[in-house]
Design an enzyme around this catalytic site. Structure first.
Site, PDB file in Angstrom:
ATOM      1  N   ARG A  89      35.308  50.011  43.196  1.00  0.00           N
ATOM      2  CA  ARG A  89      36.440  49.783  42.280  1.00  0.00           C
ATOM      3  C   ARG A  89      37.113  50.777  41.821  1.00  0.00           C
ATOM      4  NH1 ARG A  89      36.405  45.432  37.262  1.00  0.00           N
ATOM      5  NH2 ARG A  89      36.057  43.996  38.867  1.00  0.00           N
ATOM      6  N   HIS A 145      41.990  41.609  44.817  1.00  0.00           N
ATOM      7  CA  HIS A 145      40.619  41.370  44.011  1.00  0.00           C
ATOM      8  C   HIS A 145      39.698  40.325  44.939  1.00  0.00           C
ATOM      9  CE1 HIS A 145      37.138  41.553  41.791  1.00  0.00           C
ATOM     10  NE2 HIS A 145      37.753  41.065  40.467  1.00  0.00           N
ATOM     11  N   GLN A 160      36.668  38.293  43.974  1.00  0.00           N
ATOM     12  CA  GLN A 160      36.969  37.243  43.080  1.00  0.00           C
ATOM     13  C   GLN A 160      37.469  35.870  43.620  1.00  0.00           C
ATOM     14  OE1 GLN A 160      36.600  37.475  39.460  1.00  0.00           O
ATOM     15  NE2 GLN A 160      36.806  35.484  39.480  1.00  0.00           N
ATOM     16  N   ASP A 202      45.480  34.982  34.332  1.00  0.00           N
ATOM     17  CA  ASP A 202      45.055  36.455  34.248  1.00  0.00           C
ATOM     18  C   ASP A 202      45.480  37.033  33.153  1.00  0.00           C
ATOM     19  OD1 ASP A 202      43.234  38.574  34.659  1.00  0.00           O
ATOM     20  OD2 ASP A 202      44.158  39.282  36.508  1.00  0.00           O
ATOM     21  N   CYS A 226      39.750  34.646  36.047  1.00  0.00           N
ATOM     22  CA  CYS A 226      38.755  35.479  36.532  1.00  0.00           C
ATOM     23  C   CYS A 226      38.062  36.112  35.401  1.00  0.00           C
ATOM     24  CB  CYS A 226      39.313  36.474  37.640  1.00  0.00           C
ATOM     25  SG  CYS A 226      40.631  37.695  36.758  1.00  0.00           S
ATOM     26  N   ARG A 255      30.525  34.127  41.285  1.00  0.00           N
ATOM     27  CA  ARG A 255      30.775  35.595  41.647  1.00  0.00           C
ATOM     28  C   ARG A 255      29.297  36.007  42.093  1.00  0.00           C
ATOM     29  NH1 ARG A 255      34.266  39.154  40.046  1.00  0.00           N
ATOM     30  NH2 ARG A 255      33.726  40.271  41.615  1.00  0.00           N
TER      31      ARG A 255
HETATM   32  N1   CP Z   1      36.689  39.110  37.058  1.00  0.00           N
HETATM   33  C1   CP Z   1      36.058  40.499  37.026  1.00  0.00           C
HETATM   34  O1   CP Z   1      36.229  41.169  38.263  1.00  0.00           O
HETATM   35  O2   CP Z   1      35.313  41.020  36.021  1.00  0.00           O
HETATM   36  P1   CP Z   1      34.763  42.387  35.943  1.00  0.00           P
HETATM   37  O3   CP Z   1      36.275  43.236  35.529  1.00  0.00           O
HETATM   38  O4   CP Z   1      34.120  42.084  34.387  1.00  0.00           O
HETATM   39  O5   CP Z   1      34.075  42.939  36.954  1.00  0.00           O
HETATM   40  N1  NVA Z   2      44.136  41.879  36.902  1.00  0.00           N
HETATM   41  C1  NVA Z   2      43.137  42.481  36.191  1.00  0.00           C
HETATM   42  C2  NVA Z   2      41.603  41.610  36.823  1.00  0.00           C
HETATM   43  C3  NVA Z   2      40.344  42.055  36.102  1.00  0.00           C
HETATM   44  C4  NVA Z   2      39.309  41.566  36.754  1.00  0.00           C
HETATM   45  C5  NVA Z   2      42.627  43.707  36.280  1.00  0.00           C
HETATM   46  O1  NVA Z   2      43.109  44.325  37.414  1.00  0.00           O
HETATM   47  O2  NVA Z   2      42.448  44.535  35.245  1.00  0.00           O
END
Ligand code: CP
Ligand code: NVA
Length: 306
Positions: free
Chosen positions: A104, A131, A134, A222, A261, A289
């Protein structure tokens, strides 16, 4: 042998994506029946988190464990990556220890660099661009509630961010209609919209949230401010009209579900009434997930599908 990277939905075939989902669903069913299996016994997964995470972190850790494997959790402060060792060298070294790497990170190019130099599969656990993990959980959740997603209508409201981009990829790969409502300054990436248009994707982008949700089978939003988001001046004010409340949900189909998400910011992008209400599927979505992750891991590592 070609490595089975899970980098994005647009670079995998619809057949592969459907296969991963079917496998995830089968594993979920067997787990609920109390049947345990260990197709990844002895395998190790490195998890690199350069941004915070609750769901991705726990679902990969628990999912890998449930498949018989184990994980190594890495953050930049624990690694030389955080003090200048190159991503290429990190990829080469980790590949000698582990069987797959999830990362990530902010910069999508870093993910691609890692994959280019790794000799084990690399998984995109979120970047500034997309992502994809997700989205597999999201499609799985939609289908559990509403049946096959092909031909259905999904409405996205708010920021044209990494999640919006993966919804666009998913709309093309799984064959559903996507109505996007966002402020002009926060439209999704034009390159991804062009990719969808070249494939006859049924994607509509506008600024009217009411038009977007009309007759939708699913309403999605989101956070208005993503991790590492730098374009935040006045953003919340601009996105105010895109909050999902009961009045907006009432314009969708009577059996429409709400998805997010998570993490969610109540009374910003969604009201408590909607996210905590009967049409919200967010907790199933979060649970999925775990199951989707297991499908992804099994595919990347070539575990027999079931
Ligand atoms: N939805 C999601 O990816 O959550 P986290 O940022 O908690 O991993
Ligand atoms: N759009 C958000 C998604 C978190 C899972 C971010 O990138 O912070």
């Amino acid at each position: 042998m070609t490595l089975r990277h899970f980098l994005d939905l647009d670079v995998l075939s619809p057949t592969v994506l459907r296969g991963i989902l079917d496998d995830a669903t089968a594993r979920k069913r067997r787990m609920k029946l109390g049947q345990h299996e260990a197709p990844l016994a002895g395998k190790a997964l490195a998890l690199i988190f350069e941004k915070p995470s609750t769901r991705t972190r726990v679902s990969f850790e628990v999912g890998m464990r449930q498949l018989g494997g184990h994980t190594v959790m890495l953050s930049p402060v624990d690694m030389h990556l955080g003090r200048g060792e190159s991503i290429a060298d990190t990829a080469r070294v980790l590949s000698r220890y582990v069987d797959a790497i999830m990362i990530r990170t902010q910069d999508h190019a870093k993910l691609l660099d890692l994959a280019a130099h790794a000799t084990v599969p690399v998984i995109n656990g979120l970047t500034d661009r997309t992502h994809p993990c997700q989205l597999l959980a999201d499609v799985m959740t939609f289908e559990e509630h509403r049946g096959p997603i092909r031909g259905k209508r999904v409405a996205w409201a708010g920021d044209g961010n990494n999640m919006a981009a993966s919804w666009i990829h998913a709309a093309v790969q799984f064959g559903f209609e996507l109505q996007i409502a966002c402020a002009d300054a926060y439209r999704p990436s034009q390159a991804i919209l062009d990719w969808a248009a070249e494939r006859q994707g049924r994607i509509v982008v506008g600024d009217d949230v009411r038009a977007a949700v009309r007759d939708a089978d699913c309403v999605v939003t989101d956070t208005w401010v993503s991790m590492s988001d730098t374009r935040t001046d006045g953003k919340r004010e601009l996105l105010e009209p895109y909050r999902i409340d009961a009045g907006i949900m009432a314009l969708a189909r009577p059996d429409a579900i709400f998805m997010h998400c998570l993490p969610a910011y109540r009374e910003q992008e969604v009201t408590s009434e909607v996210i905590d209400g009967p049409r919200s599927a967010v907790w199933d979505e979060a649970e999925n997930r775990l199951h989707a992750q297991k499908g992804i891991l099994a595919w990347c590592l070539g575990a027999p599908t079931t």
